[in-house]
Design an enzyme around this catalytic site. Structure first.
Site, PDB file in Angstrom:
ATOM      1  N   CYS A 177       0.928  -0.985   0.458  1.00  0.00           N
ATOM      2  CA  CYS A 177       0.064  -0.557   0.099  1.00  0.00           C
ATOM      3  C   CYS A 177       1.297   0.735  -0.070  1.00  0.00           C
ATOM      4  O   CYS A 177       1.876   1.309   0.672  1.00  0.00           O
ATOM      5  CB  CYS A 177      -0.528   0.041   1.307  1.00  0.00           C
ATOM      6  SG  CYS A 177      -2.752  -1.335   1.109  1.00  0.00           S
TER       7      CYS A 177
ATOM      8  N   ARG B 145       3.593  -0.362  -4.894  1.00  0.00           N
ATOM      9  CA  ARG B 145       3.170  -0.684  -3.783  1.00  0.00           C
ATOM     10  C   ARG B 145       2.012  -1.338  -3.738  1.00  0.00           C
ATOM     11  O   ARG B 145       1.892  -2.725  -2.374  1.00  0.00           O
ATOM     12  CB  ARG B 145       3.455  -0.014  -2.843  1.00  0.00           C
ATOM     13  CG  ARG B 145       4.854   1.253  -2.638  1.00  0.00           C
ATOM     14  CD  ARG B 145       5.027   2.058  -1.039  1.00  0.00           C
ATOM     15  NE  ARG B 145       4.288   1.426  -0.243  1.00  0.00           N
ATOM     16  CZ  ARG B 145       5.541   1.495   0.631  1.00  0.00           C
ATOM     17  NH1 ARG B 145       6.740   1.789   0.377  1.00  0.00           N
ATOM     18  NH2 ARG B 145       5.066   0.452   1.613  1.00  0.00           N
TER      19      ARG B 145
ATOM     20  N   TRP C 120      -3.357  -2.738  -1.137  1.00  0.00           N
ATOM     21  CA  TRP C 120      -3.055  -3.626  -1.791  1.00  0.00           C
ATOM     22  C   TRP C 120      -4.140  -4.263  -0.381  1.00  0.00           C
ATOM     23  O   TRP C 120      -3.631  -4.478   0.279  1.00  0.00           O
ATOM     24  CB  TRP C 120      -1.951  -4.380  -1.970  1.00  0.00           C
ATOM     25  CG  TRP C 120      -1.379  -5.860  -1.828  1.00  0.00           C
ATOM     26  CD1 TRP C 120      -0.888  -6.506  -3.289  1.00  0.00           C
ATOM     27  CD2 TRP C 120      -1.378  -6.451  -0.756  1.00  0.00           C
ATOM     28  NE1 TRP C 120      -0.672  -7.462  -3.092  1.00  0.00           N
ATOM     29  CE2 TRP C 120      -0.794  -7.838  -1.366  1.00  0.00           C
ATOM     30  CE3 TRP C 120      -1.438  -6.791  -0.049  1.00  0.00           C
ATOM     31  CZ2 TRP C 120      -0.248  -9.083  -1.338  1.00  0.00           C
ATOM     32  CZ3 TRP C 120      -1.494  -8.341   0.425  1.00  0.00           C
ATOM     33  CH2 TRP C 120      -0.872  -8.767  -0.005  1.00  0.00           C
TER      34      TRP C 120
ATOM     35  N   ASN D  44      -1.358   1.524   6.316  1.00  0.00           N
ATOM     36  CA  ASN D  44      -0.904   0.833   6.069  1.00  0.00           C
ATOM     37  C   ASN D  44      -0.956  -0.003   7.070  1.00  0.00           C
ATOM     38  O   ASN D  44      -0.461   0.224   8.197  1.00  0.00           O
ATOM     39  CB  ASN D  44       0.825   0.863   5.117  1.00  0.00           C
ATOM     40  CG  ASN D  44       0.808   1.618   3.971  1.00  0.00           C
ATOM     41  OD1 ASN D  44      -0.688   1.605   3.269  1.00  0.00           O
ATOM     42  ND2 ASN D  44       2.381   1.805   3.705  1.00  0.00           N
ATOM     43  N   GLY D  45      -0.776  -1.243   6.703  1.00  0.00           N
ATOM     44  CA  GLY D  45      -0.685  -2.584   7.811  1.00  0.00           C
ATOM     45  C   GLY D  45      -1.194  -3.220   7.900  1.00  0.00           C
ATOM     46  O   GLY D  45      -2.507  -3.104   7.427  1.00  0.00           O
TER      47      GLY D  45
ATOM     48  N   GLU E  11      16.103 -18.475  -8.261  1.00  0.00           N
ATOM     49  CA  GLU E  11      15.595 -17.125  -8.713  1.00  0.00           C
ATOM     50  C   GLU E  11      14.558 -16.620  -9.874  1.00  0.00           C
ATOM     51  O   GLU E  11      13.943 -16.081 -10.401  1.00  0.00           O
ATOM     52  CB  GLU E  11      16.504 -16.367  -8.459  1.00  0.00           C
ATOM     53  CG  GLU E  11      16.457 -14.858  -9.149  1.00  0.00           C
ATOM     54  CD  GLU E  11      15.883 -13.835  -8.017  1.00  0.00           C
ATOM     55  OE1 GLU E  11      15.095 -14.519  -6.901  1.00  0.00           O
ATOM     56  OE2 GLU E  11      15.577 -13.099  -8.599  1.00  0.00           O
TER      57      GLU E  11
ATOM     58  N   LYS F 110      10.945 -15.653 -10.971  1.00  0.00           N
ATOM     59  CA  LYS F 110      10.812 -14.404 -11.545  1.00  0.00           C
ATOM     60  C   LYS F 110      10.557 -14.623 -12.330  1.00  0.00           C
ATOM     61  O   LYS F 110       9.417 -13.279 -12.752  1.00  0.00           O
ATOM     62  CB  LYS F 110      12.863 -13.652 -12.137  1.00  0.00           C
ATOM     63  CG  LYS F 110      12.079 -12.638 -12.738  1.00  0.00           C
ATOM     64  CD  LYS F 110      13.056 -11.411 -11.297  1.00  0.00           C
ATOM     65  CE  LYS F 110      12.408 -12.068  -9.667  1.00  0.00           C
ATOM     66  NZ  LYS F 110      12.561 -11.007  -9.407  1.00  0.00           N
TER      67      LYS F 110
ATOM     68  N   GLU G 243       6.131 -14.462 -11.092  1.00  0.00           N
ATOM     69  CA  GLU G 243       5.781 -13.796 -11.189  1.00  0.00           C
ATOM     70  C   GLU G 243       5.118 -12.212 -11.623  1.00  0.00           C
ATOM     71  O   GLU G 243       4.031 -12.107 -11.315  1.00  0.00           O
ATOM     72  CB  GLU G 243       7.235 -12.900  -9.938  1.00  0.00           C
ATOM     73  CG  GLU G 243       7.035 -11.640  -9.678  1.00  0.00           C
ATOM     74  CD  GLU G 243       8.066 -11.050  -9.048  1.00  0.00           C
ATOM     75  OE1 GLU G 243       9.582 -11.466  -9.210  1.00  0.00           O
ATOM     76  OE2 GLU G 243       8.373 -10.194  -8.176  1.00  0.00           O
TER      77      GLU G 243
ATOM     78  N   HIS H 177      13.802 -37.571  -9.457  1.00  0.00           N
ATOM     79  CA  HIS H 177      13.462 -39.286  -7.923  1.00  0.00           C
ATOM     80  C   HIS H 177      11.524 -38.319  -7.729  1.00  0.00           C
ATOM     81  O   HIS H 177      11.153 -38.577  -6.868  1.00  0.00           O
ATOM     82  CB  HIS H 177      14.228 -38.159  -6.934  1.00  0.00           C
ATOM     83  CG  HIS H 177      14.998 -38.951  -6.486  1.00  0.00           C
ATOM     84  ND1 HIS H 177      15.968 -40.135  -7.009  1.00  0.00           N
ATOM     85  CD2 HIS H 177      16.501 -38.236  -7.055  1.00  0.00           C
ATOM     86  CE1 HIS H 177      16.743 -40.180  -6.585  1.00  0.00           C
ATOM     87  NE2 HIS H 177      16.952 -38.924  -7.064  1.00  0.00           N
TER      88      HIS H 177
ATOM     89  N   LYS I 213       5.483  -4.549  -4.353  1.00  0.00           N
ATOM     90  CA  LYS I 213       6.871  -4.580  -4.416  1.00  0.00           C
ATOM     91  C   LYS I 213       7.655  -4.459  -2.158  1.00  0.00           C
ATOM     92  O   LYS I 213       8.278  -4.801  -2.730  1.00  0.00           O
ATOM     93  CB  LYS I 213       7.213  -3.106  -4.831  1.00  0.00           C
ATOM     94  CG  LYS I 213       9.085  -3.253  -4.756  1.00  0.00           C
ATOM     95  CD  LYS I 213       9.785  -3.801  -5.837  1.00  0.00           C
ATOM     96  CE  LYS I 213      10.758  -3.331  -5.706  1.00  0.00           C
ATOM     97  NZ  LYS I 213      11.041  -4.322  -6.395  1.00  0.00           N
TER      98      LYS I 213
HETATM   99  C1  AGP Z   1      11.043 -10.073  -5.702  1.00  0.00           C
HETATM  100  O1  AGP Z   1      10.621 -10.238  -7.490  1.00  0.00           O
HETATM  101  C2  AGP Z   1       9.927 -10.672  -5.290  1.00  0.00           C
HETATM  102  N1  AGP Z   1       9.410  -9.050  -5.845  1.00  0.00           N
HETATM  103  C3  AGP Z   1       9.805 -10.317  -4.202  1.00  0.00           C
HETATM  104  O2  AGP Z   1       9.764 -12.217  -3.497  1.00  0.00           O
HETATM  105  C4  AGP Z   1      11.200  -9.793  -2.816  1.00  0.00           C
HETATM  106  O3  AGP Z   1      12.590 -10.146  -3.253  1.00  0.00           O
HETATM  107  C5  AGP Z   1      10.388  -9.941  -1.528  1.00  0.00           C
HETATM  108  O4  AGP Z   1       9.404  -9.615  -1.427  1.00  0.00           O
HETATM  109  C6  AGP Z   1      11.770  -9.964  -0.174  1.00  0.00           C
HETATM  110  O5  AGP Z   1      11.811  -8.205  -0.752  1.00  0.00           O
HETATM  111  P1  AGP Z   1      13.159  -6.899  -0.135  1.00  0.00           P
HETATM  112  O6  AGP Z   1      13.569  -7.862  -1.059  1.00  0.00           O
HETATM  113  O7  AGP Z   1      11.895  -5.937   0.104  1.00  0.00           O
HETATM  114  O8  AGP Z   1      12.762  -7.230   1.129  1.00  0.00           O
END
Ligand code: AGP
Length: 619
Positions: A2, A27, A82, A108-109, A492, A496, A499, A515, A614
């Protein structure tokens, strides 16, 4: 998670709020709203959907977004959401207004005891229009405000906060106080931008840096009264507290798209410079200097274990860190996702160095894990991108990545720079412990310094990845397989892809596939194989042969020196040769480009993927 923006001053308030929300949309972006005081009345406009839809609604309501502002509007705030409690809808969007329309809040929260508070307020005659926890905060503040012995909005906010259990960045507007905003913080970031005869508040600096770079990061459990020409900070008991103003180096331009179609693409192209800015200044006269981290032989005598905690992409940087420190330093390393760490009764004590990795420095799971490690006596070193963020402030030591603002939800340049820090730390420890000699130490430093040029060479061939993605973007499921460091790279790469393209994907160690998971490989299944480790290349070629004989189409990512010895895959993408320990830094870039082009071909909103945000500040 948010976005919040608030402003008091002589500019066109709607322009500041809506501009700020546009910067903060990464966000959270399922709904947005603004509120402001005009002639002592609270005006409220909010919409399900993106900030553009809110802008249209603001215009439709007859307010001018650009140019001269309305002099009758004195103060305002906005929010992009969000969803946590209640589906995305007009009514669940923030800001939330109290029943008598005196108090308006953005939040937020999560208010954890919101249903008890809601019951309490319902008994007192309050009615609710939304399903959110935030509306409870607005009503509760109004409840206290209307008590006979109160009559002061600051006091009312303090009283309400005593009842609220949970996390919040809260900004409050009261129709009787058109000269101020009240802000409160616990476990969610609030940054105040200090201007001349104007002040700003936001959930992160990207919403402010267009106007000012002098900022105050509010501490947990503090409450701020922000007027046009003053700011006052108090603790929860209402006693004044001192504060420190920091200066942010990021330019406004750095937070814009700069001609690229998406932030993600711009940020991938910034990787060479970001890596260089993170690593090179720390390499001097054959040594690695980690400012603010006083590491030496004496410090290391007190350490018998390293512990990485992080989430998502940052966790994958931790996995690489584990591999490096164990390999180079021969110290046992544990690495876990932060959300599991705190509930695992971890084997962490005063002889453990906990390394916390986070781009935002605000991820609540990571912050909680760091606090848990600290409570067990562990020393903490944070690798963080956002200067002054909560994790950076609370860690014992901090090493900043110099990635600059990362706007795209998918982390790219932040990851590469996190790796840069992890390599610097591992090499420094290995050298102090005498596990690598001076010659190797300097050779590794030279390898690191050569990385930016090699990243540029990969970017120059991005069309090869684009072509492959254009041929395969309809794939329903994609497997990434790798061994050793290439397994972490696969994790990773797979994250990506999932996501931003919404394609199902899994990452597997090459040897583990048979396996069970190999049962899913069928005619046409796409398998991506990074193969960068000399001692594992032959094993991986066998794994490729296994999946190919079951019909898979294979893209391998290999260093130039493997080009002639790897005949098995259908398509090969070569990355420049480098020391094999460094390959995760180069290997991730083609994987990021692959995820990007798959998503673009599918027509996905690359920078704002569905369901994500984010900065994840809820557990
Ligand atoms: C990365 O592409 C993601 N959006 C997500 O996994 C991110 O890395 C994770 O939420 C951690 O965020 P931070 O690095 O701000 O702590």
């Amino acid at each position: 998670m948010c976005g919040i923006v608030g402003y008091i001053g002589d500019r066109n308030i709607l322009e500041v709020l809506l501009g700020g929300l546009t910067h903060l949309e990464y966000r959270g972006y399922d709904s947005a709203g603004v509120t402001f005081i005009k002639n002592d009345n609270i005006e409220l406009i909010k919409r399900k959907g993106r900030v553009d839809e809110l802008k249209a609604a603001v215009k439709e309501a007859g307010f001018q977004i650009y140019g001269e502002g309305d002099p009758d509007i004195t103060v305002g705030m906005g929010h992009t959401r969000w969803a946590t409690h209640g589906v995305p809808s007009d009514v669940n969007s923030h800001p939330h207004l109290s029943m008598d329309k005196k108090i308006c809040v953005v939040h937020n929260g999560i208010i954890e005891n919101y249903s008890e508070l809601r019951k309490f307020l319902t008994r007192k005659g309050y009615t609710f229009v939304s399903d959110t926890d935030t509306e409870v905060a607005a009503q509760l503040i109004e409840y206290y405000y209307e008590q006979e012995d109160c009559g002061d909005v600051f006091k009312a906010v303090c009283s309400a906060l005593k009842d609220i259990i949970g996390s919040y960045a809260l900004v409050v507007l009261c129709s009787d106080y058109p000269d101020r905003l009240i802000c409160a913080k616990k476990d969610n970031p609030i940054v105040v931008g200090i201007g001349k005869n104007e002040n700003f508040v936001a959930s992160d600096v990207t919403a402010l840096i267009e106007y000012t770079r002098d900022v105050l990061y509010l501490e947990d459990n503090s409450i701020l009264i922000m007027k046009k020409d003053s700011i006052e900070v108090y603790d929860v008991h209402g006693d004044p507290v001192e504060y420190k103003i920091s200066h942010v180096d990021w330019s406004a331009d750095a937070a814009q798209k700069g001609g690229y179609e998406h932030y993600m693409m711009k940020e991938m192209f910034e990787e060479p410079a970001a890596f260089e800015a993170t690593v090179n200044p720390r390499i001097k006269d054959g040594d690695i200097l980690l400012e603010h981290f006083p590491i030496d032989g004496k410090f290391l005598e007190g350490i018998d274990k390293v512990n990485f905690v992080a989430c998502g992409t940052a966790y994958h940087a931790g996995c690489v860190g584990k591999y490096l420190i164990e390999k180079l330093c021969r110290i046992p390393v544990i690495c876990g996702v932060a959300s599991e760490f705190i509930y695992s009764d971890p084997l962490v004590d005063s002889r453990t160095l906990t390394i916390v990795v986070s781009q935002s420095g605000e991820t609540i799971d990571t912050l909680n894990a760091m606090r848990e490690a600290q409570s067990r006596g562990s020393k903490t070193l944070a690798i963080v991108n956002v200067i002054g963020s909560t994790i950076a402030r609370e860690a014992d030591y901090v090493l900043y990545t110099a990635a600059g603002p990362e706007i795209s939800v998918a982390s790219t340049k932040a990851y590469t720079t996190q790796l840069g820090c992890v390599y610097l730390i591992a090499l420094k420890i290995a050298h102090i412990l005498g596990k690598i000699d001076d010659q190797a130490y300097v050779r590794y430093q030279e390898e690191l310094k050569a990385i930016p040029g090699k990243l540029n060479r990969i970017l120059a061939k991005q069309n090869e990845i684009q072509k492959f993605a254009t041929q395969h973007f309809n794939a329903e499921s994609i497997f990434f397989i790798g061994r050793g460091l290439d397994y972490y790279l696969s994790m990773e790469a797979s994250l990506k892809l999932k996501e931003i393209s919404y394609i199902h994907s899994e990452a597997y160690p090459g040897g583990e596939l048979k396996h069970g998971t190999i049962a899913l490989i069928e005619e046409g299944t796409l398998v991506v194989c990074p193969i960068t480790q000399d001692n594992l290349a032959h094993k991986m070629i066998s794994n490729i042969t296994e999946v190919k004989s079951r019909g898979a189409t294979v893209l391998s990512i290999i260093p130039e020196r493997f080009d002639s010895m790897e005949p098995a895959s259908d398509v090969r993408f070569t990355i420049p040769d480098c020391d094999e320990l460094m390959t995760p830094i180069l290997g991730v870039l083609p994987c990021q480009l692959f995820a990007y082009y798959m998503a673009v071909n599918k027509g996905c909103d690359v920078d704002k993927p569905r369901n994500l945000a984010k900065s994840v500040t809820v557990e």
